[in-house]
Design a protein around this motif. Sequence first.
Motif, PDB file in Angstrom:
ATOM      1  N   TYR A   1      36.391  30.664  48.185  1.00  0.00           N
ATOM      2  CA  TYR A   1      37.544  30.914  47.323  1.00  0.00           C
ATOM      3  C   TYR A   1      37.312  30.463  45.878  1.00  0.00           C
ATOM      4  O   TYR A   1      37.608  31.218  44.953  1.00  0.00           O
ATOM      5  N   PRO A   2      36.773  29.251  45.638  1.00  0.00           N
ATOM      6  CA  PRO A   2      36.517  28.881  44.231  1.00  0.00           C
ATOM      7  C   PRO A   2      35.539  29.827  43.542  1.00  0.00           C
ATOM      8  O   PRO A   2      35.755  30.219  42.389  1.00  0.00           O
ATOM      9  N   GLN A   3      34.483  30.205  44.241  1.00  0.00           N
ATOM     10  CA  GLN A   3      33.499  31.109  43.637  1.00  0.00           C
ATOM     11  C   GLN A   3      34.100  32.488  43.380  1.00  0.00           C
ATOM     12  O   GLN A   3      33.840  33.107  42.351  1.00  0.00           O
ATOM     13  N   LEU A   4      34.917  32.966  44.300  1.00  0.00           N
ATOM     14  CA  LEU A   4      35.531  34.279  44.147  1.00  0.00           C
ATOM     15  C   LEU A   4      36.427  34.348  42.918  1.00  0.00           C
ATOM     16  O   LEU A   4      36.323  35.276  42.116  1.00  0.00           O
ATOM     17  N   ILE A   5      37.295  33.366  42.740  1.00  0.00           N
ATOM     18  CA  ILE A   5      38.214  33.423  41.592  1.00  0.00           C
ATOM     19  C   ILE A   5      37.446  33.282  40.279  1.00  0.00           C
ATOM     20  O   ILE A   5      37.760  33.964  39.300  1.00  0.00           O
ATOM     21  N   LYS A   6      36.407  32.449  40.261  1.00  0.00           N
ATOM     22  CA  LYS A   6      35.589  32.342  39.048  1.00  0.00           C
ATOM     23  C   LYS A   6      34.909  33.668  38.733  1.00  0.00           C
ATOM     24  O   LYS A   6      34.886  34.090  37.576  1.00  0.00           O
ATOM     25  N   THR A   7      34.383  34.330  39.739  1.00  0.00           N
ATOM     26  CA  THR A   7      33.700  35.605  39.536  1.00  0.00           C
ATOM     27  C   THR A   7      34.662  36.667  39.011  1.00  0.00           C
ATOM     28  O   THR A   7      34.352  37.387  38.054  1.00  0.00           O
ATOM     29  N   LEU A   8      35.845  36.772  39.630  1.00  0.00           N
ATOM     30  CA  LEU A   8      36.826  37.770  39.190  1.00  0.00           C
ATOM     31  C   LEU A   8      37.276  37.521  37.752  1.00  0.00           C
ATOM     32  O   LEU A   8      37.330  38.443  36.936  1.00  0.00           O
ATOM     33  N   LEU A   9      37.628  36.280  37.449  1.00  0.00           N
ATOM     34  CA  LEU A   9      38.123  35.983  36.101  1.00  0.00           C
ATOM     35  C   LEU A   9      37.019  36.113  35.058  1.00  0.00           C
ATOM     36  O   LEU A   9      37.271  36.614  33.953  1.00  0.00           O
ATOM     37  N   MET A  10      35.802  35.698  35.398  1.00  0.00           N
ATOM     38  CA  MET A  10      34.711  35.812  34.434  1.00  0.00           C
ATOM     39  C   MET A  10      34.405  37.264  34.123  1.00  0.00           C
ATOM     40  O   MET A  10      34.074  37.606  32.985  1.00  0.00           O
ATOM     41  N   ALA A  11      34.551  38.145  35.092  1.00  0.00           N
ATOM     42  CA  ALA A  11      34.344  39.577  34.843  1.00  0.00           C
ATOM     43  C   ALA A  11      35.345  40.083  33.809  1.00  0.00           C
ATOM     44  O   ALA A  11      34.990  40.856  32.910  1.00  0.00           O
ATOM     45  N   HIS A  12      36.594  39.637  33.903  1.00  0.00           N
ATOM     46  CA  HIS A  12      37.608  40.032  32.917  1.00  0.00           C
ATOM     47  C   HIS A  12      37.270  39.472  31.536  1.00  0.00           C
ATOM     48  O   HIS A  12      37.357  40.185  30.535  1.00  0.00           O
TER      49      HIS A  12
ATOM     50  N   ASN B   1      39.115  37.461  15.244  1.00  0.00           N
ATOM     51  CA  ASN B   1      40.266  36.565  15.130  1.00  0.00           C
ATOM     52  C   ASN B   1      40.812  36.109  16.482  1.00  0.00           C
ATOM     53  O   ASN B   1      41.789  35.374  16.526  1.00  0.00           O
ATOM     54  N   ILE B   2      40.196  36.578  17.561  1.00  0.00           N
ATOM     55  CA  ILE B   2      40.698  36.259  18.894  1.00  0.00           C
ATOM     56  C   ILE B   2      39.569  35.740  19.773  1.00  0.00           C
ATOM     57  O   ILE B   2      38.493  36.322  19.824  1.00  0.00           O
ATOM     58  N   GLU B   3      39.823  34.640  20.452  1.00  0.00           N
ATOM     59  CA  GLU B   3      38.876  34.077  21.410  1.00  0.00           C
ATOM     60  C   GLU B   3      39.424  34.259  22.817  1.00  0.00           C
ATOM     61  O   GLU B   3      40.616  34.053  23.056  1.00  0.00           O
ATOM     62  N   THR B   4      38.552  34.636  23.728  1.00  0.00           N
ATOM     63  CA  THR B   4      38.907  34.777  25.138  1.00  0.00           C
ATOM     64  C   THR B   4      37.899  33.968  25.933  1.00  0.00           C
ATOM     65  O   THR B   4      36.688  34.115  25.720  1.00  0.00           O
ATOM     66  N   PHE B   5      38.379  33.108  26.823  1.00  0.00           N
ATOM     67  CA  PHE B   5      37.462  32.244  27.561  1.00  0.00           C
ATOM     68  C   PHE B   5      38.085  31.789  28.873  1.00  0.00           C
ATOM     69  O   PHE B   5      39.290  31.922  29.092  1.00  0.00           O
ATOM     70  N   LEU B   6      37.237  31.261  29.739  1.00  0.00           N
ATOM     71  CA  LEU B   6      37.644  30.784  31.053  1.00  0.00           C
ATOM     72  C   LEU B   6      37.503  29.269  31.088  1.00  0.00           C
ATOM     73  O   LEU B   6      36.473  28.729  30.676  1.00  0.00           O
ATOM     74  N   ILE B   7      38.531  28.602  31.581  1.00  0.00           N
ATOM     75  CA  ILE B   7      38.505  27.159  31.782  1.00  0.00           C
ATOM     76  C   ILE B   7      38.606  26.910  33.284  1.00  0.00           C
ATOM     77  O   ILE B   7      39.525  27.426  33.927  1.00  0.00           O
ATOM     78  N   CYS B   8      37.663  26.144  33.833  1.00  0.00           N
ATOM     79  CA  CYS B   8      37.670  25.847  35.265  1.00  0.00           C
ATOM     80  C   CYS B   8      37.678  24.339  35.479  1.00  0.00           C
ATOM     81  O   CYS B   8      36.827  23.630  34.951  1.00  0.00           O
ATOM     82  N   ASP B   9      38.634  23.873  36.231  1.00  0.00           N
ATOM     83  CA  ASP B   9      38.650  22.493  36.713  1.00  0.00           C
ATOM     84  C   ASP B   9      38.447  22.594  38.220  1.00  0.00           C
ATOM     85  O   ASP B   9      39.401  22.657  38.989  1.00  0.00           O
ATOM     86  N   GLU B  10      37.192  22.676  38.607  1.00  0.00           N
ATOM     87  CA  GLU B  10      36.881  22.913  40.014  1.00  0.00           C
ATOM     88  C   GLU B  10      37.283  21.754  40.904  1.00  0.00           C
ATOM     89  O   GLU B  10      37.682  21.968  42.054  1.00  0.00           O
ATOM     90  N   ALA B  11      37.225  20.539  40.387  1.00  0.00           N
ATOM     91  CA  ALA B  11      37.599  19.381  41.202  1.00  0.00           C
ATOM     92  C   ALA B  11      39.061  19.435  41.628  1.00  0.00           C
ATOM     93  O   ALA B  11      39.417  19.049  42.743  1.00  0.00           O
ATOM     94  N   GLN B  12      39.923  19.966  40.751  1.00  0.00           N
ATOM     95  CA  GLN B  12      41.349  20.053  41.054  1.00  0.00           C
ATOM     96  C   GLN B  12      41.793  21.464  41.437  1.00  0.00           C
ATOM     97  O   GLN B  12      42.950  21.677  41.784  1.00  0.00           O
ATOM     98  N   GLY B  13      40.883  22.444  41.325  1.00  0.00           N
ATOM     99  CA  GLY B  13      41.186  23.810  41.733  1.00  0.00           C
ATOM    100  C   GLY B  13      42.022  24.601  40.752  1.00  0.00           C
ATOM    101  O   GLY B  13      42.863  25.402  41.152  1.00  0.00           O
ATOM    102  N   HIS B  14      41.767  24.427  39.453  1.00  0.00           N
ATOM    103  CA  HIS B  14      42.510  25.160  38.426  1.00  0.00           C
ATOM    104  C   HIS B  14      41.565  26.111  37.697  1.00  0.00           C
ATOM    105  O   HIS B  14      40.473  25.724  37.283  1.00  0.00           O
ATOM    106  N   TYR B  15      42.022  27.360  37.514  1.00  0.00           N
ATOM    107  CA  TYR B  15      41.226  28.404  36.867  1.00  0.00           C
ATOM    108  C   TYR B  15      42.121  29.125  35.868  1.00  0.00           C
ATOM    109  O   TYR B  15      43.138  29.706  36.246  1.00  0.00           O
ATOM    110  N   LEU B  16      41.735  29.077  34.595  1.00  0.00           N
ATOM    111  CA  LEU B  16      42.596  29.536  33.518  1.00  0.00           C
ATOM    112  C   LEU B  16      41.822  30.452  32.576  1.00  0.00           C
ATOM    113  O   LEU B  16      40.830  30.049  31.982  1.00  0.00           O
ATOM    114  N   TRP B  17      42.297  31.690  32.455  1.00  0.00           N
ATOM    115  CA  TRP B  17      41.752  32.654  31.498  1.00  0.00           C
ATOM    116  C   TRP B  17      42.668  32.587  30.294  1.00  0.00           C
ATOM    117  O   TRP B  17      43.837  32.935  30.375  1.00  0.00           O
ATOM    118  N   MET B  18      42.118  32.112  29.180  1.00  0.00           N
ATOM    119  CA  MET B  18      42.902  31.872  27.968  1.00  0.00           C
ATOM    120  C   MET B  18      42.525  32.836  26.858  1.00  0.00           C
ATOM    121  O   MET B  18      41.396  33.301  26.777  1.00  0.00           O
TER     122      MET B  18
END
Length: 113
Positions: free
Chosen positions: A7-18, A29-46
């Motif tokens: 599950y952690p790898q799957l969500i990282k793969t899906l979000l990183m593709a986006h 003028n716009i930054e798009t990036f992924l933040i992962c806190d794998e220890a706590q299970g948080h995945y954020l596309w900002m």
Amino acid sequence: MDKLTDYPQLIKTLLMAHVNRCQQHPDPNIETFLICDEAQGHYLWMTLGWQKGERFSGATVYVRLRDQKFWIEEDWTEEGIATELVAAGVPKEDIVLAFHEPKIRSETGFAVV
């Protein structure tokens, strides 16, 4: 599918593709990036930056792994991250549409909690 490792790898793969698709046609003028806190299970596309003289920042998608389920807290994608997870083999009962009020989650076809 092993929830604890897959599950952690799957969500990282899906979000990183986006994120990678967004970065293929960058706006300086716009930054798009992924933040992962794998220890706590948080995945954020900002996304953050400047548009028409206004500063903006926000979560395009925010998913938490909680109790071996995907808790989708924020999702501004057209098709929906839940749809992508189901297509990848995740059962609907392992996906909580947390952006919906708890009393209407039972109507979504996905997990309530």
